[in-house]
Design a protein around this motif. Structure first.
Motif, PDB file in Angstrom:
ATOM      1  N   PRO A 339       0.926  -1.166   0.061  1.00  0.00           N
ATOM      2  CA  PRO A 339      -0.042  -0.027   0.122  1.00  0.00           C
ATOM      3  C   PRO A 339       1.021   1.244   0.204  1.00  0.00           C
ATOM      4  O   PRO A 339       1.996   1.246  -0.088  1.00  0.00           O
ATOM      5  N   PHE A 361      -2.076   4.697   6.175  1.00  0.00           N
ATOM      6  CA  PHE A 361      -1.716   3.753   4.996  1.00  0.00           C
ATOM      7  C   PHE A 361      -3.012   4.016   4.115  1.00  0.00           C
ATOM      8  O   PHE A 361      -4.254   4.124   4.587  1.00  0.00           O
ATOM      9  N   GLY A 363      -4.948   1.967   1.029  1.00  0.00           N
ATOM     10  CA  GLY A 363      -4.840   1.018   0.527  1.00  0.00           C
ATOM     11  C   GLY A 363      -4.698  -0.385   1.259  1.00  0.00           C
ATOM     12  O   GLY A 363      -4.011  -0.116   2.487  1.00  0.00           O
ATOM     13  N   PRO A 364      -5.270  -1.774   1.101  1.00  0.00           N
ATOM     14  CA  PRO A 364      -5.152  -2.721   1.782  1.00  0.00           C
ATOM     15  C   PRO A 364      -3.399  -3.211   1.844  1.00  0.00           C
ATOM     16  O   PRO A 364      -2.849  -3.047   1.098  1.00  0.00           O
ATOM     17  N   GLY A 365      -3.270  -4.205   2.885  1.00  0.00           N
ATOM     18  CA  GLY A 365      -1.980  -4.852   2.809  1.00  0.00           C
ATOM     19  C   GLY A 365      -1.752  -5.870   4.045  1.00  0.00           C
ATOM     20  O   GLY A 365      -2.402  -5.236   5.058  1.00  0.00           O
ATOM     21  N   GLN A 369       3.622  -6.376   3.993  1.00  0.00           N
ATOM     22  CA  GLN A 369       3.481  -5.043   3.039  1.00  0.00           C
ATOM     23  C   GLN A 369       3.512  -3.733   3.650  1.00  0.00           C
ATOM     24  O   GLN A 369       3.921  -2.696   2.887  1.00  0.00           O
ATOM     25  N   LYS A 370       2.782  -3.626   4.795  1.00  0.00           N
ATOM     26  CA  LYS A 370       2.850  -2.520   5.513  1.00  0.00           C
ATOM     27  C   LYS A 370       4.232  -2.140   5.679  1.00  0.00           C
ATOM     28  O   LYS A 370       4.637  -0.982   5.880  1.00  0.00           O
ATOM     29  N   ALA A 373       5.634  -0.874   2.635  1.00  0.00           N
ATOM     30  CA  ALA A 373       5.417   0.699   2.279  1.00  0.00           C
ATOM     31  C   ALA A 373       6.019   1.643   3.163  1.00  0.00           C
ATOM     32  O   ALA A 373       6.045   2.737   2.771  1.00  0.00           O
ATOM     33  N   ARG A 466       3.759   4.116  -8.065  1.00  0.00           N
ATOM     34  CA  ARG A 466       3.447   4.379  -6.507  1.00  0.00           C
ATOM     35  C   ARG A 466       4.017   5.880  -5.899  1.00  0.00           C
ATOM     36  O   ARG A 466       3.376   6.203  -5.178  1.00  0.00           O
ATOM     37  N   TRP A 470       1.937   8.437  -4.273  1.00  0.00           N
ATOM     38  CA  TRP A 470       2.155   8.896  -3.184  1.00  0.00           C
ATOM     39  C   TRP A 470       2.335  10.390  -3.133  1.00  0.00           C
ATOM     40  O   TRP A 470       1.912  10.997  -1.939  1.00  0.00           O
TER      41      TRP A 470
END
Length: 487
Positions: A339, A361, A363-365, A369-370, A373, A466, A470
């Motif tokens: 994300p 954050f 988006g999911p993750g 993944q976080k 990110a 991304r 961002w």
């Protein structure tokens, strides 16, 4: 006393997580070292402190262990250097040396509401000091102590008060004869220094209501500060400087076509601009070093990412992930996109300058993944600063150091996004090695790291997409972000 090729240099590096004592030979090789961790106290989202006595004790222990490890070679140590984090401050009693305040960290933002009252003077402050109106710098912390700590206010009334950058307190307590001095690099992060004269500015003192008689005298970085005990000997301290400035000299003289990135608790990107400060509307102008009273100072442009190592520590605690560093290399190799993380940990530094921002954050993750990110947000913030620095003269490459730089996936992302080769020398302790270089008796004999890993830019459209998303999300969020209460 002449300094020879067999003589050694003692380096004291006091950082946010630990104090280090290291001994280097004249060619830059490390002979002995020790580390003692320091506790950080956080209260809420704004307050970040250290215990001054614990910091001093950590230095004493590191010095003791290093002298023991060095053995008979202690007799070859001929001079010493000190580096600290630049915007941390302490108040103390000028007669007893007793600390009257905590070490208030550079990350601390407790006086953010007070600082906003000076916004009509922002351009004047920037032109004089090279800095922006940020609570991360020392003046708001000094004023907070005067207004909120009775022992500080009483010491001022009794004419017993000294205060200033952490380095000035450490030298007062560590060195014989208790010098009350500071170098221009550490002084420059107080929002009180005239960047061209490299002396305290009376106009800034009046503006912020800070008594100049309580501030240490500013002297060049290379000065006779006093002597520090090392084993059974007393070693002259010849150099005091800020940690980020010292790190640029880890490979010898810094080059104007290189961006130097150091990633620790915060991440910093610097480039040398010459012997006059350069004004930039969104970046910091700073002094890199003033070697002596006769030498012309060297200046830099600098960008600051507040949430680097601190952001990784935050996400590790938020997600209850132990030993995060063991997982990061593998997670950075995974192909699933993370994300977007809008990183406001410790506030957003350059080029956006938002002292309070709610991290989030988009988006999911999954947990891994976080974490990725968060790492990518550091890369994105560094790229935003690099883009500002490239508006003047071209950059040829990036030289990177610091703990997070050991992650190949992090360095490759920075190379891909910036379009610049990222060079990671095979060395550790860039700050300490830079200190040793600045004191080296024959800089021509200094041996730069012979090996380095190169990360050449690769086409990475997913990362670029991304970053663009961002950047758009961050700028929209900054515009919509409500200001914190003045209470």
């Amino acid at each position: 006393m002449a300094v020879g090729s067999s003589d050694l240099t003692l380096v004291i590096d006091q950082g946010g997580h630990a104090s280090r004592a290291l001994v280097f030979a004249a060619d830059g090789s490390l002979r002995a070292h020790a580390l003692q961790e320091v506790k950080t106290t956080r209260v809420g989202t704004d307050r970040v402190e250290h215990d001054p006595e614990e910091v001093l004790e950590s230095i004493h222990l590191a010095l003791l262990r290093t002298s023991q490890a060095l053995g008979p070679q202690v007799k070859q140590v001929v001079h010493a250097a000190l580096a600290t984090q630049r915007s941390s401050i302490v108040c103390w009693d000028k007669f007893t040396g007793a600390a009257l305040s905590p070490v208030i960290s550079w990350q601390d933002r407790r006086a953010h509401a007070w600082m906003r009252g000076f916004e009509p003077h922002a351009e004047r402050v920037h032109q004089t000091t090279g800095l922006f109106l940020s609570p991360h710098y020392g003046v708001s912390k000094l004023r907070w102590c005067l207004d909120n700590l009775p022992q500080v206010a009483e010491a001022y009334r009794q004419k017993r008060l000294f205060f200033g950058p952490l380095a000035s307190f450490l030298m007062f307590r560590l060195l014989s004869l208790r010098p009350f001095l500071i170098d221009p690099v550490n002084a420059s992060r107080m929002l009180l220094l005239d960047l061209r004269r490299l002396q305290w500015d009376a106009g800034m003192q009046d503006l912020f209501g800070v008594p100049g008689e309580c501030l240490p005298r500013v002297v060049p970085n290379l000065s006779n500060y006093g002597v520090v005990q090392f084993g059974a000997r007393w070693i002259p301290l010849k150099l005091c400087i800020g940690d980020q400035s010292a790190s640029l000299y880890a490979q010898g003289e810094p080059r104007a076509d290189v961006a130097y990135v150091n990633v620790g608790s915060g991440a910093f990107v610097q480039r040398v601009v010459g012997h006059q400060p350069v004004y930039h509307a969104r970046m910091l102008s700073g002094v890199l070093v003033q070697r002596d009273a006769q030498a012309t100072a060297m200046y830099s442009l600098e960008g600051t990412v507040n949430g680097a190592g601190t952001a990784l520590k935050w996400i590790s605690e938020e997600l209850s992930i132990g030993y995060l560093e063991h997982h990061l290399p593998e997670w950075l190799q995974r192909r699933e996109p993370p994300p977007i993380f809008l990183n406001g940990v410790s506030g957003i530094g350059s080029p956006f300058w938002v002292s309070h921002f709610r991290s989030r954050f988009v988006g999911p993750g999954d947990n891994w993944q976080k974490v990725v990110a968060v790492l990518e947000s550091i890369v994105f913030l560094l790229q935003s600063n690099l883009a500002e620095m490239r508006t003047a003269e071209p950059l040829r490459e990036i030289i990177i150091s610091g703990g997070t730089s050991q992650l190949g996936g992090f360095c490759q992302r920075l190379a891909d996004l910036s379009g610049l080769t990222v060079v990671r020398p095979t060395m550790h302790e860039a700050t300490s090695r830079g200190l040793s270089y600045l004191l080296s008796p024959a800089r021509g004999a200094w041996v730069a790291s012979r090996s380095a890993q190169m990360f050449t830019p690769q086409r990475n459209p997913e990362l670029s997409a991304r970053y663009a998303r961002w950047r758009s999300l961050l700028e929209t969020a900054i515009t919509a972000e409500p200001r914190p209460s003045e209470a």
